[in-house]
Design a protein around this motif. Structure first.
Motif, short mmCIF file in Angstrom:
data_model
loop_
_atom_site.label_atom_id
_atom_site.label_comp_id
_atom_site.label_asym_id
_atom_site.label_seq_id
_atom_site.Cartn_x
_atom_site.Cartn_y
_atom_site.Cartn_z
N LEU A 190 28.16 -35.72 -59.11
CA LEU A 190 28.43 -34.52 -58.32
C LEU A 190 29.76 -33.87 -58.67
N GLU A 191 30.82 -34.65 -58.80
CA GLU A 191 32.13 -34.06 -59.09
C GLU A 191 32.11 -33.32 -60.43
N LYS A 192 31.48 -33.91 -61.42
CA LYS A 192 31.39 -33.29 -62.73
C LYS A 192 30.57 -31.99 -62.67
N ILE A 193 29.49 -32.01 -61.91
CA ILE A 193 28.63 -30.83 -61.78
C ILE A 193 29.38 -29.69 -61.10
N VAL A 194 30.06 -30.00 -60.00
CA VAL A 194 30.80 -28.97 -59.27
C VAL A 194 31.91 -28.40 -60.14
N ALA A 195 32.63 -29.26 -60.85
CA ALA A 195 33.72 -28.80 -61.71
C ALA A 195 33.21 -27.84 -62.79
N ARG A 196 32.05 -28.14 -63.33
CA ARG A 196 31.47 -27.27 -64.36
C ARG A 196 31.13 -25.89 -63.78
N PHE B 15 31.92 -33.50 -49.77
CA PHE B 15 32.63 -33.90 -50.99
C PHE B 15 32.90 -32.67 -51.87
N ALA B 16 31.88 -31.82 -52.02
CA ALA B 16 32.03 -30.62 -52.84
C ALA B 16 33.01 -29.65 -52.20
N LEU B 17 32.97 -29.52 -50.87
CA LEU B 17 33.94 -28.66 -50.18
C LEU B 17 35.37 -29.13 -50.41
N ASN B 18 35.56 -30.43 -50.40
CA ASN B 18 36.90 -30.98 -50.65
C ASN B 18 37.43 -30.56 -52.02
N LEU B 19 36.54 -30.44 -52.99
CA LEU B 19 36.94 -30.06 -54.34
C LEU B 19 37.46 -28.64 -54.41
N VAL B 20 37.07 -27.80 -53.44
CA VAL B 20 37.56 -26.41 -53.41
C VAL B 20 38.57 -26.21 -52.28
N LEU C 69 30.81 -29.35 -39.93
CA LEU C 69 31.59 -28.19 -39.51
C LEU C 69 32.90 -28.15 -40.31
N THR C 70 33.22 -27.01 -40.87
CA THR C 70 34.50 -26.88 -41.54
C THR C 70 35.60 -26.79 -40.47
#
Length: 219
Positions: free
Chosen positions: A19-25, A179-184, A217-218
């Motif tokens: 997932l982290e690699k996919i989101v980063a791409r 997890f993906a939200l944390n990346l942004v 919830l954010t």
């Protein structure tokens, strides 16, 4: 409502390892899929509707038959509700719209999100709340890129509004989205909730089946 819904069946354990690699791409690239004509038309209709109302806007993504949009209209009578679903059949099923503040549209959200992000940059529209109730879980591990957090449109999806609520009966989906939200740089909380009034037919079925309903919830 019969309580006979099965829980999500998956061959995946925990958050997807890629997932982290996919989101980063996706964050480092531009989604160049052509915008469909029907979605362009639907978006222009939404923009006209919103601008005529001059109210705060709630986006109800994947609205299905529109019950969630109708419930949101009752909860937020001073807001304009945009309900979007890809299925024309679902959008028009048992449609008896009486609320003045709802517009239901058939559109491809992969296109709609991008058009919305562009319109926000041009100050043509602002989204106060973003609801995603019971997205298709695509539970097979191989289908990670079909989930919203693994899709190329994810950067646009999160750019339209930082006030996001997502519900699912599959905890892993929300944990991945978190997890993906944390990346942004967007923080969120995930917790089980008690359902008193179901927002969607899916929520009613899952609740009647004794399944746990989870909410992101954010913050």
């Amino acid at each position: 409502m019969l309580g006979n819904s099965r829980s999500v069946q998956t061959n995946q354990i925990g958050i997807h390892e890629d997932l982290e690699k996919i989101v980063a791409r996706h964050l480092s690239s531009v989604f160049l899929k052509p915008i469909s004509a029907h979605t362009q038309g639907a978006f222009e209709q939404a923009l006209d509707f919103v601008q005529s109302k001059k109210q705060a806007v709630i986006l109800d993504a994947c609205c299905g038959v529109g019950d969630s949009s109708r419930n949101l209209a009752q909860l937020y009578p001073q807001h304009t509700i945009i309900g979007v679903d890809k299925s024309d059949e679902r959008i028009h099923k048992n449609r008896t719209e009486t609320d003045h503040n709802i517009i239901l549209l058939r559109a491809d959200l992969n296109d709609f999100y991008r058009l919305l992000a562009q319109a926000i940059k041009r100050n043509q529209i602002q989204i106060a709340q973003h609801k995603i109730y019971y997205p298709n879980p695509w539970p097979k591990s191989a289908h990670i890129k079909r989930r919203w957090h693994g899709a190329p449109v994810f950067p646009d999806l999160v750019s339209v509004c930082s006030n996001i609520e997502m519900r699912s009966n599959w905890l892993t989906y929300l944990e991945e989205f978190q997890f993906a939200l944390n990346l942004v740089g967007i923080k969120s909380q995930v917790k089980p909730i008690q359902v008193e009034h179901a927002m969607t037919p899916f929520e009613a079925k899952y609740n009647a089946s004794g399944q746990t309903i989870y909410q992101l919830l954010t913050v």
